[in-house]
Design an enzyme around this catalytic site. Structure first.
Site, PDB file in Angstrom:
ATOM      1  N   ASN A  10     -18.642  52.158 -15.132  1.00 21.06           N
ATOM      2  CA  ASN A  10     -18.703  53.366 -14.203  1.00 21.06           C
ATOM      3  C   ASN A  10     -16.977  53.362 -13.597  1.00 21.06           C
ATOM      4  O   ASN A  10     -16.110  51.661 -13.403  1.00 21.06           O
ATOM      5  CB  ASN A  10     -18.565  52.337 -12.899  1.00 21.06           C
ATOM      6  N   LYS A  25     -15.205  55.256 -12.396  1.00 22.50           N
ATOM      7  CA  LYS A  25     -14.510  55.954 -10.638  1.00 22.50           C
ATOM      8  C   LYS A  25     -13.271  56.801 -11.007  1.00 22.50           C
ATOM      9  O   LYS A  25     -13.974  57.549 -11.968  1.00 22.50           O
ATOM     10  CB  LYS A  25     -14.053  54.180  -9.647  1.00 22.50           C
ATOM     11  N   HIS A  51     -23.838  53.527  -4.405  1.00 22.31           N
ATOM     12  CA  HIS A  51     -22.446  52.460  -4.931  1.00 22.31           C
ATOM     13  C   HIS A  51     -22.300  52.451  -3.987  1.00 22.31           C
ATOM     14  O   HIS A  51     -22.489  53.816  -2.635  1.00 22.31           O
ATOM     15  CB  HIS A  51     -21.480  53.309  -5.966  1.00 22.31           C
ATOM     16  N   GLU A  84     -25.303  44.664  -6.490  1.00 21.84           N
ATOM     17  CA  GLU A  84     -24.036  44.504  -6.970  1.00 21.84           C
ATOM     18  C   GLU A  84     -23.796  44.265  -5.583  1.00 21.84           C
ATOM     19  O   GLU A  84     -23.634  44.520  -4.847  1.00 21.84           O
ATOM     20  CB  GLU A  84     -23.474  45.951  -6.297  1.00 21.84           C
ATOM     21  N   GLY A 116     -14.428  44.798  -7.983  1.00 20.39           N
ATOM     22  CA  GLY A 116     -13.229  44.522  -7.768  1.00 20.39           C
ATOM     23  C   GLY A 116     -12.441  43.620  -6.906  1.00 20.39           C
ATOM     24  O   GLY A 116     -10.932  43.574  -6.907  1.00 20.39           O
ATOM     25  N   SER A 158     -17.281  42.319 -10.562  1.00 26.63           N
ATOM     26  CA  SER A 158     -16.288  41.306 -11.072  1.00 26.63           C
ATOM     27  C   SER A 158     -16.990  40.714 -12.307  1.00 26.63           C
ATOM     28  O   SER A 158     -16.328  39.718 -12.565  1.00 26.63           O
ATOM     29  CB  SER A 158     -15.649  40.482 -10.515  1.00 26.63           C
TER      30      SER A 158
HETATM   31  C1  PEP Z   1     -18.634  48.638  -9.940  1.00 25.11           C
HETATM   32  O1  PEP Z   1     -17.225  49.642  -9.124  1.00 25.11           O
HETATM   33  O2  PEP Z   1     -19.314  48.917  -9.718  1.00 25.11           O
HETATM   34  C2  PEP Z   1     -18.081  47.525 -10.445  1.00 25.11           C
HETATM   35  C3  PEP Z   1     -18.743  46.438 -10.463  1.00 25.11           C
HETATM   36  O3  PEP Z   1     -16.568  47.103  -9.980  1.00 25.11           O
HETATM   37  P1  PEP Z   1     -15.850  45.434 -10.777  1.00 25.11           P
HETATM   38  O4  PEP Z   1     -16.171  45.963 -12.244  1.00 25.11           O
HETATM   39  O5  PEP Z   1     -14.160  46.434 -11.328  1.00 25.11           O
HETATM   40  O6  PEP Z   1     -16.109  45.037  -9.757  1.00 25.11           O
END
Ligand code: PEP
Length: 249
Positions: free
Chosen positions: A9, A11, A93, A163, A169, A209
């Site tokens: 993703n 973003k 999300h 998630e 993040g 993460s």
């Molecule tokens: C996400 O935004 O779906 C995500 C998992 O971000 P990150 O891997 O940066 O934590």
């Protein structure tokens, strides 16, 4: 069996120059033994899809509107995503739920439209840190699953991404036991609602993460079929290391 999937993703990151990352991934993974998906910003979706052509990397969008067309300035319909070459769309999300006030009902309508248009819907669920501290994680996930997943899904048109909001993040991840608990719970809820044939074939992704350094231990969990990756999906080298871990799992 659920398909293994490494989903990126991007973003609100990436311009034309970022398409070079796709070239690197195509060169590194001519025939992967797992699904690979990139969800770039909407501005890159068509160009990325064309660049990949019949290659082994799928593309998708990060959101869609529930309506097929109409007066919805700034929005994109599921049919438009398909027309641009996308095969998947992420819905619900936590950044959409927070920044745009998306409720479970809105997410469900988007997922229903996505599947209706021939896309795979990646429905995201996850608890906040406060909810985890209060011990209500499974209640929250159960409510999100019931409210956000429409009835028109099959084992191949639905992906669920767990998630934890506090892990996105931040560099923090749940313990492996916590991931096991939530993923087993999600699998059981899907089997209960849709039956074994559908419930056992929906891919369950962990997100929050995921990095080259922690991917292998996460992918060793039974009901983890892959990952939804934010920051570490932007560079082919990092995402490639995560794909390697999934291929080896
Ligand atoms: C996400 O935004 O779906 C995500 C998992 O971000 P990150 O891997 O940066 O934590």
């Amino acid at each position: 069996m659920a398909q293994k999937l490494a989903a990126g993703n991007w973003k609100m990151n990436g311009t034309s120059a970022s398409l070079a990352e796709i070239d690197a991934m195509l060169a590194a993974y001519p025939s992967p033994n797992c699904g690979i998906l990139i969800c770039p910003p909407a501005t890159l979706l068509e160009r990325m899809s064309r660049r990949i052509g019949d290659g082994p990397i799928a593309t998708g969008a990060q959101d869609c509107h529930a309506a097929a067309s109409g007066a919805h300035t700034g929005d994109t319909s599921a049919g438009m995503i398909k027309d641009a070459g996308g095969a998947y769309v992420i819905v619900g999300h936590s950044e959409r739920r927070t920044d745009h006030g998306e409720t479970d009902a809105i997410v469900r309508a988007k997922a229903e439209a996505a599947v209706g248009a021939g896309l795979v819907a990646i429905v995201c669920v996850g608890e906040t840190e406060t909810q985890r501290d209060e011990g209500v994680t499974l209640d929250v996930i159960g409510t999100q699953l019931a409210g956000s997943i429409p009835d028109n899904v099959t084992g191949v048109t639905l992906v669920v991404a767990y998630e934890p909001v506090w892990a996105i993040g931040t560099g923090r991840i749940p313990t492996i036991d916590q991931i096991v608990e939530v993923h087993d719970f999600i699998r059981a809820r899907l089997v209960e609602r849709f039956g074994g044939d559908v419930g056992t074939t929906v891919s369950l992704l962990y997100g929050g993460s995921v990095k080259p350094s922690n991917a292998a231990e996460i992918f060793a969990v039974g009901n983890v079929d892959g990952a939804l990756v934010g920051g570490a999906s932007l560079k082919a080298a990092d995402f490639g290391a995560i794909i390697d871990a999934l291929q080896d799992a």
